[in-house]
Design a protein around this motif. Structure first.
Motif, PDB file in Angstrom:
ATOM      1  N   ASP A 116      47.687 -71.921 104.318  1.00 25.23           N
ATOM      2  CA  ASP A 116      48.320 -73.154 103.347  1.00 25.23           C
ATOM      3  C   ASP A 116      49.154 -72.853 102.230  1.00 25.23           C
ATOM      4  O   ASP A 116      50.211 -73.716 101.976  1.00 25.23           O
ATOM      5  CB  ASP A 116      46.928 -73.716 102.704  1.00 25.23           C
ATOM      6  CG  ASP A 116      46.020 -72.770 102.012  1.00 25.23           C
ATOM      7  OD1 ASP A 116      46.138 -71.423 102.380  1.00 25.23           O
ATOM      8  OD2 ASP A 116      45.185 -73.320 101.465  1.00 25.23           O
ATOM      9  N   LEU A 149      52.493 -72.062 103.746  1.00 25.40           N
ATOM     10  CA  LEU A 149      53.532 -73.408 103.738  1.00 25.40           C
ATOM     11  C   LEU A 149      53.694 -74.124 102.529  1.00 25.40           C
ATOM     12  O   LEU A 149      54.898 -74.571 102.474  1.00 25.40           O
ATOM     13  CB  LEU A 149      52.468 -74.712 104.673  1.00 25.40           C
ATOM     14  CG  LEU A 149      52.248 -74.277 106.124  1.00 25.40           C
ATOM     15  CD1 LEU A 149      51.348 -75.231 106.738  1.00 25.40           C
ATOM     16  CD2 LEU A 149      53.552 -74.310 106.969  1.00 25.40           C
ATOM     17  N   ILE A 185      57.369 -74.896 101.667  1.00 24.46           N
ATOM     18  CA  ILE A 185      58.004 -76.234 101.377  1.00 24.46           C
ATOM     19  C   ILE A 185      58.814 -76.083  99.895  1.00 24.46           C
ATOM     20  O   ILE A 185      59.929 -76.980  99.542  1.00 24.46           O
ATOM     21  CB  ILE A 185      56.682 -77.227 101.074  1.00 24.46           C
ATOM     22  CG1 ILE A 185      56.103 -77.610 102.262  1.00 24.46           C
ATOM     23  CG2 ILE A 185      57.450 -78.888 100.552  1.00 24.46           C
ATOM     24  CD1 ILE A 185      57.027 -77.898 103.480  1.00 24.46           C
ATOM     25  N   PHE A 230      59.117 -84.959 102.349  1.00 26.51           N
ATOM     26  CA  PHE A 230      57.977 -84.220 103.099  1.00 26.51           C
ATOM     27  C   PHE A 230      57.160 -85.203 103.652  1.00 26.51           C
ATOM     28  O   PHE A 230      56.480 -84.992 104.825  1.00 26.51           O
ATOM     29  CB  PHE A 230      57.169 -83.321 101.901  1.00 26.51           C
ATOM     30  CG  PHE A 230      55.881 -82.742 102.453  1.00 26.51           C
ATOM     31  CD1 PHE A 230      56.005 -81.408 103.488  1.00 26.51           C
ATOM     32  CD2 PHE A 230      54.530 -82.931 102.154  1.00 26.51           C
ATOM     33  CE1 PHE A 230      55.040 -80.946 104.042  1.00 26.51           C
ATOM     34  CE2 PHE A 230      53.536 -82.269 102.563  1.00 26.51           C
ATOM     35  CZ  PHE A 230      53.776 -81.444 103.732  1.00 26.51           C
ATOM     36  N   VAL A 255      55.945 -85.212 107.741  1.00 29.68           N
ATOM     37  CA  VAL A 255      54.622 -85.387 108.062  1.00 29.68           C
ATOM     38  C   VAL A 255      54.434 -86.443 108.848  1.00 29.68           C
ATOM     39  O   VAL A 255      53.667 -86.491 110.170  1.00 29.68           O
ATOM     40  CB  VAL A 255      53.693 -85.161 106.917  1.00 29.68           C
ATOM     41  CG1 VAL A 255      52.223 -85.554 107.383  1.00 29.68           C
ATOM     42  CG2 VAL A 255      53.662 -83.923 106.038  1.00 29.68           C
ATOM     43  N   VAL A 297      47.968 -80.182 105.638  1.00 29.51           N
ATOM     44  CA  VAL A 297      48.928 -80.773 104.650  1.00 29.51           C
ATOM     45  C   VAL A 297      48.424 -81.318 103.251  1.00 29.51           C
ATOM     46  O   VAL A 297      49.233 -81.519 102.342  1.00 29.51           O
ATOM     47  CB  VAL A 297      50.025 -81.790 105.344  1.00 29.51           C
ATOM     48  CG1 VAL A 297      50.686 -81.293 106.617  1.00 29.51           C
ATOM     49  CG2 VAL A 297      49.059 -83.098 105.811  1.00 29.51           C
ATOM     50  N   ILE A 333      49.134 -79.686 100.296  1.00 27.47           N
ATOM     51  CA  ILE A 333      50.639 -79.615  99.796  1.00 27.47           C
ATOM     52  C   ILE A 333      50.716 -80.988  99.277  1.00 27.47           C
ATOM     53  O   ILE A 333      51.489 -81.030  97.983  1.00 27.47           O
ATOM     54  CB  ILE A 333      51.405 -79.538 100.927  1.00 27.47           C
ATOM     55  CG1 ILE A 333      51.147 -77.979 101.450  1.00 27.47           C
ATOM     56  CG2 ILE A 333      52.872 -79.486 100.564  1.00 27.47           C
ATOM     57  CD1 ILE A 333      52.018 -77.719 102.879  1.00 27.47           C
TER      58      ILE A 333
END
Length: 439
Positions: free
Chosen positions: A309, A312, A316, A326, A330, A354, A357
């Motif tokens: 996580d 990622l 990003i 983003f 997704v 996700v 994030i």
């Protein structure tokens, strides 16, 4: 190195599920193997604590209760009574029968939240009638399949319960936020049917005057009251208690389960055989959901333990993606995944990855939850693996071909995508009702 292992874990699980391996054992099995190799035997102690924490989550008790409620209502015969009465009330309109199917689908969604039960029930009751009365196969099947999936977005919804648990947001707030989007989506379905039947009357002919007059002669008012009052009482008991703050979603689910049982008794359809079937099916579906939950817990523990996580989030950040970019990425990934895997798999594999994030980007997770619910609804409709299409094909007459099912659902998928874009551009659609109720 650890981050690379996390990405390999995610990719390996995704590929194996696409190949056809069972999700629960793929998620849990591969994750446990990775965890054992990387963290050693202590991993089992950590995993047991996480699983216990998940299973003691009071919110998740709503899942079996809502499933039981939906299954029991299927046995009550209310859907048949609703469809029959509504179709005769709107029978003079072009597309009146299709409009009835959408409205009844929305009412059943607000009563049950179970897609399979709704699609199968409406497919058995209304599809032969629509075909007999001259409806095009594409319009009839598309209307039934899409209306049956409204239980994904209109509360009470099992999807929203699971999303609330994974996103760690209030399920009651998700239910409140989903109400207006659900109503708008129903309105868009109705608008499409009205336009389609106006431009092409042969695809959705009205009922004959003889059928309408026969209905009006035989105690019309009594039939209308009998068909509509009981479902409305149940909807009011479940959703009203949540929105009024009287009951939590789990407590309201218990009220709904008891209410559905009482309605079945009132309709004279309650029996030991029906109760046994409902309880068996409820146990089967609940077990499936929770064993996937256990596998997802193992995956989440290993993925985060390996820093997946964090990797990622850093990727990003380095890519300098805006929150909207983003979100679009997704949503596109979830939509494409919906062609191949089930909504439960998407909730437990993609969403936990996700969600942190989105939190880091400062995005409203309730809004994200509704976006995901609408997007996941399309996973029931998208060929080749849309479960709503499978359910309908299973109960459709032999003359209904798979190609006709696929062609019929395309306009409704387009409506879903346009509506998804509308919620992204105008987030007030989601936030308006919760803000009004707070004031």
């Amino acid at each position: 190195m650890a981050e690379t292992l996390a990405i390999i874990l995610f990719a390996l699980i995704f590929i194996l599920i696409l190949v056809g391996f069972p999700i629960a054992f793929t998620l849990g099995g591969i994750s446990v193997l990775f965890g054992l190799v990387v963290f050693g035997p202590d991993f089992f102690y950590l995993l047991s604590l996480r699983i216990y924490g998940t299973m003691s989550n009071f919110v998740l008790v709503a899942v079996p209760l809502f499933i039981y409620m939906g299954m029991m209502l299927e046995k009550s015969g209310l859907a048949e009574s609703l469809l029959d009465t509504m179709s005769l009330l709107l029978g003079r309109l072009k597309g009146g029968l299709a409009i009835s199917v959408v409205i009844v689908g929305a009412m059943l969604a607000a009563s049950t939240g179970i897609v399979g039960a709704t699609v199968i029930t409406m497919g058995l009751i209304s599809l032969p009638t629509m075909l007999k009365r001259g409806y095009s196969v594409e319009l009839a099947t598309g209307t039934i399949a899409s209306s049956g999936t409204l239980g994904q977005i209109i509360p009470p919804s099992v999807v929203l319960v699971l999303l609330g648990s994974v996103l760690n947001v209030s399920v009651g707030e998700l239910f409140t936020a989903a109400l207006i989007p659900g109503i708008i989506l129903v309105s868009l379905y109705l608008l499409y049917i009205i336009v389609k039947s106006t431009l092409n009357p042969a695809s959705a002919p009205p009922l004959s005057g003889e059928e309408i007059s026969k209905f009006r002669e035989k105690g019309m008012l009594k039939r209308i009251l009998g068909a509509f009052i009981l479902p409305f009482v149940l909807i009011l008991a479940v959703l009203g208690s949540i929105f009024a703050g009287i009951a939590s979603p789990t407590e309201a689910a218990a009220v709904g389960a008891m209410g559905a049982t009482l309605l079945t008794v009132i309709q004279g359809k309650f029996s030991y055989k029906n109760l046994k079937e409902v309880m068996r099916e409820t146990t089967h579906l609940t077990t499936m959901v929770f064993i996937i939950f256990v596998g997802a817990t193992a995956f989440s523990l290993v993925f985060r333990g390996l820093g997946g996580d964090r990797f990622l989030a850093e990727t990003i950040a380095q890519a300098d993606l805006s929150p909207n970019a983003f979100i679009t990425m997704v949503m596109l990934a979830v939509f494409v995944a919906g062609f191949f895997i089930d909504f439960i798999e998407i909730i437990f594999i993609i969403v936990p990855v996700v969600a942190p994030i989105f939190s880091a980007l400062g995005v409203d997770l309730v809004w994200i939850g509704i976006l995901l619910a609408v997007n996941l609804q399309t996973s029931f409709l998208t060929p080749p693996f849309g479960f709503s299409l499978f359910y309908l094909k299973g109960v459709a007459p032999p003359e209904v071909k798979t190609g006709q099912l696929y062609r019929g659902i395309v306009p409704f998928i387009i409506i879903q995508l346009l509506f998804l874009g509308l919620i992204i551009v105008f987030p007030e659609i989601v936030s308006w009702l919760p803000e009004v109720l707070e004031d």
